[in-house]
Design a protein around this motif. Structure first.
Motif, short mmCIF file in Angstrom:
data_model
loop_
_atom_site.label_atom_id
_atom_site.label_comp_id
_atom_site.label_asym_id
_atom_site.label_seq_id
_atom_site.Cartn_x
_atom_site.Cartn_y
_atom_site.Cartn_z
N ALA A 22 0.80 -1.23 0.00
CA ALA A 22 0.00 0.00 0.00
C ALA A 22 0.83 1.28 0.00
O ALA A 22 0.39 2.30 0.49
CB ALA A 22 -0.96 -0.01 1.20
N GLY A 23 1.99 1.23 -0.57
CA GLY A 23 2.81 2.43 -0.62
C GLY A 23 2.99 2.97 -2.01
O GLY A 23 3.78 3.87 -2.23
N GLU A 24 2.24 2.46 -2.95
CA GLU A 24 2.44 2.86 -4.33
C GLU A 24 1.18 3.47 -4.93
O GLU A 24 0.07 3.19 -4.48
CB GLU A 24 2.86 1.64 -5.15
CG GLU A 24 4.17 1.05 -4.67
CD GLU A 24 4.61 -0.14 -5.49
OE1 GLU A 24 4.26 -0.21 -6.68
OE2 GLU A 24 5.31 -0.98 -4.94
N GLY A 25 1.36 4.30 -5.93
CA GLY A 25 0.25 4.84 -6.70
C GLY A 25 -0.70 5.70 -5.89
O GLY A 25 -0.33 6.29 -4.87
N GLU A 26 -1.93 5.75 -6.35
CA GLU A 26 -2.95 6.58 -5.70
C GLU A 26 -3.22 6.12 -4.27
O GLU A 26 -3.47 6.92 -3.39
CB GLU A 26 -4.26 6.52 -6.50
CG GLU A 26 -4.19 7.20 -7.85
CD GLU A 26 -5.48 7.03 -8.63
OE1 GLU A 26 -6.22 6.06 -8.40
OE2 GLU A 26 -5.73 7.88 -9.50
N LEU A 27 -3.19 4.81 -4.06
CA LEU A 27 -3.43 4.28 -2.71
C LEU A 27 -2.34 4.75 -1.76
O LEU A 27 -2.64 5.20 -0.65
CB LEU A 27 -3.51 2.75 -2.74
CG LEU A 27 -3.75 2.07 -1.41
CD1 LEU A 27 -5.04 2.58 -0.76
CD2 LEU A 27 -3.79 0.56 -1.58
N GLY A 28 -1.10 4.67 -2.19
CA GLY A 28 -0.01 5.14 -1.35
C GLY A 28 -0.16 6.62 -1.02
O GLY A 28 0.07 7.03 0.12
N GLU A 29 -0.57 7.39 -2.01
CA GLU A 29 -0.77 8.83 -1.78
C GLU A 29 -1.91 9.07 -0.79
O GLU A 29 -1.80 9.91 0.09
CB GLU A 29 -1.06 9.53 -3.11
CG GLU A 29 -0.91 11.02 -3.07
CD GLU A 29 0.50 11.49 -2.71
OE1 GLU A 29 0.60 12.37 -1.83
OE2 GLU A 29 1.49 10.98 -3.27
N ALA A 30 -2.99 8.32 -0.91
CA ALA A 30 -4.13 8.47 0.00
C ALA A 30 -3.77 8.07 1.43
O ALA A 30 -4.35 8.58 2.39
CB ALA A 30 -5.32 7.64 -0.49
N LEU A 31 -2.80 7.18 1.58
CA LEU A 31 -2.40 6.70 2.91
C LEU A 31 -1.23 7.49 3.51
O LEU A 31 -0.82 7.21 4.63
CB LEU A 31 -2.05 5.21 2.84
CG LEU A 31 -3.24 4.29 2.58
CD1 LEU A 31 -2.77 2.88 2.28
CD2 LEU A 31 -4.20 4.31 3.75
N ARG A 32 -0.71 8.49 2.78
CA ARG A 32 0.40 9.30 3.30
C ARG A 32 0.15 9.78 4.73
O ARG A 32 1.04 9.66 5.58
CB ARG A 32 0.63 10.53 2.42
CG ARG A 32 1.38 10.31 1.15
CD ARG A 32 1.55 11.64 0.39
NE ARG A 32 2.46 12.52 1.10
CZ ARG A 32 3.78 12.45 1.01
NH1 ARG A 32 4.36 11.56 0.26
NH2 ARG A 32 4.54 13.29 1.69
N PRO A 33 -1.03 10.34 5.03
CA PRO A 33 -1.25 10.85 6.40
C PRO A 33 -1.14 9.76 7.46
O PRO A 33 -0.68 10.02 8.57
CB PRO A 33 -2.68 11.42 6.36
CG PRO A 33 -2.98 11.63 4.92
CD PRO A 33 -2.18 10.62 4.16
N VAL A 34 -1.55 8.55 7.13
CA VAL A 34 -1.47 7.43 8.08
C VAL A 34 -0.01 7.11 8.38
O VAL A 34 0.38 6.94 9.54
CB VAL A 34 -2.20 6.19 7.53
CG1 VAL A 34 -2.02 4.99 8.43
CG2 VAL A 34 -3.67 6.49 7.30
N TYR A 35 0.81 7.03 7.33
CA TYR A 35 2.22 6.73 7.52
C TYR A 35 2.93 7.85 8.26
O TYR A 35 3.74 7.60 9.16
CB TYR A 35 2.91 6.47 6.17
CG TYR A 35 2.33 5.31 5.40
CD1 TYR A 35 2.06 4.10 6.03
CD2 TYR A 35 2.04 5.43 4.05
CE1 TYR A 35 1.52 3.04 5.32
CE2 TYR A 35 1.52 4.36 3.34
CZ TYR A 35 1.26 3.17 3.98
OH TYR A 35 0.73 2.12 3.27
N ILE A 36 2.64 9.10 7.89
CA ILE A 36 3.29 10.23 8.55
C ILE A 36 2.91 10.28 10.02
O ILE A 36 3.78 10.49 10.88
CB ILE A 36 2.95 11.55 7.81
CG1 ILE A 36 3.68 11.57 6.47
CG2 ILE A 36 3.33 12.77 8.66
CD1 ILE A 36 3.29 12.73 5.56
N ASP A 37 1.64 10.07 10.34
CA ASP A 37 1.21 10.06 11.74
C ASP A 37 1.95 8.99 12.53
O ASP A 37 2.47 9.24 13.61
CB ASP A 37 -0.30 9.84 11.82
CG ASP A 37 -0.80 9.80 13.25
OD1 ASP A 37 -0.65 10.83 13.95
OD2 ASP A 37 -1.35 8.76 13.66
#
Length: 89
Positions: free
Chosen positions: A66-81
């Motif tokens: 889940a770190g690639e493409g649109e999904l990865g971008e949508a999950l950026r806040p989760v990873y950053i948090d």
């Protein structure tokens, strides 16, 4: 935090998941599994979201990639948090 903002979604995903796995942080991995269908829906992939909700194996597979493409971008806040809460990751 600025350092994390500069990372790509793939880099955020890999770093967060690697840290969670290494530290046995099943809570984060479970939270990731729970938000993936929401992120899928937010990126317009509603069929994928429905599949994810009905198949746990699909969620596990998604979490690992889940770190690639649109999904990865949508999950950026989760990873950053998560990485903000674990600065040694």
């Amino acid at each position: 935090m600025d350092e994390l903002q500069a990372l790509s979604p793939k880099e955020l995903h890999d770093r967060a998941v690697r840290y969670a796995v290494a530290h046995g942080d099943l809570g984060f991995l479970w939270d990731l599994l729970k938000v993936i269908p929401v992120a899928e829906a937010a990126t317009g992939h509603t069929e994928e979201a429905a599949k994810d909700l009905s198949r746990f194996s699909a969620l596990l597979s998604d979490a690992m990639g889940a770190g690639e493409g649109e999904l990865g971008e949508a999950l950026r806040p989760v990873y950053i948090d998560y990485l903000t809460k674990h600065p040694d990751a």
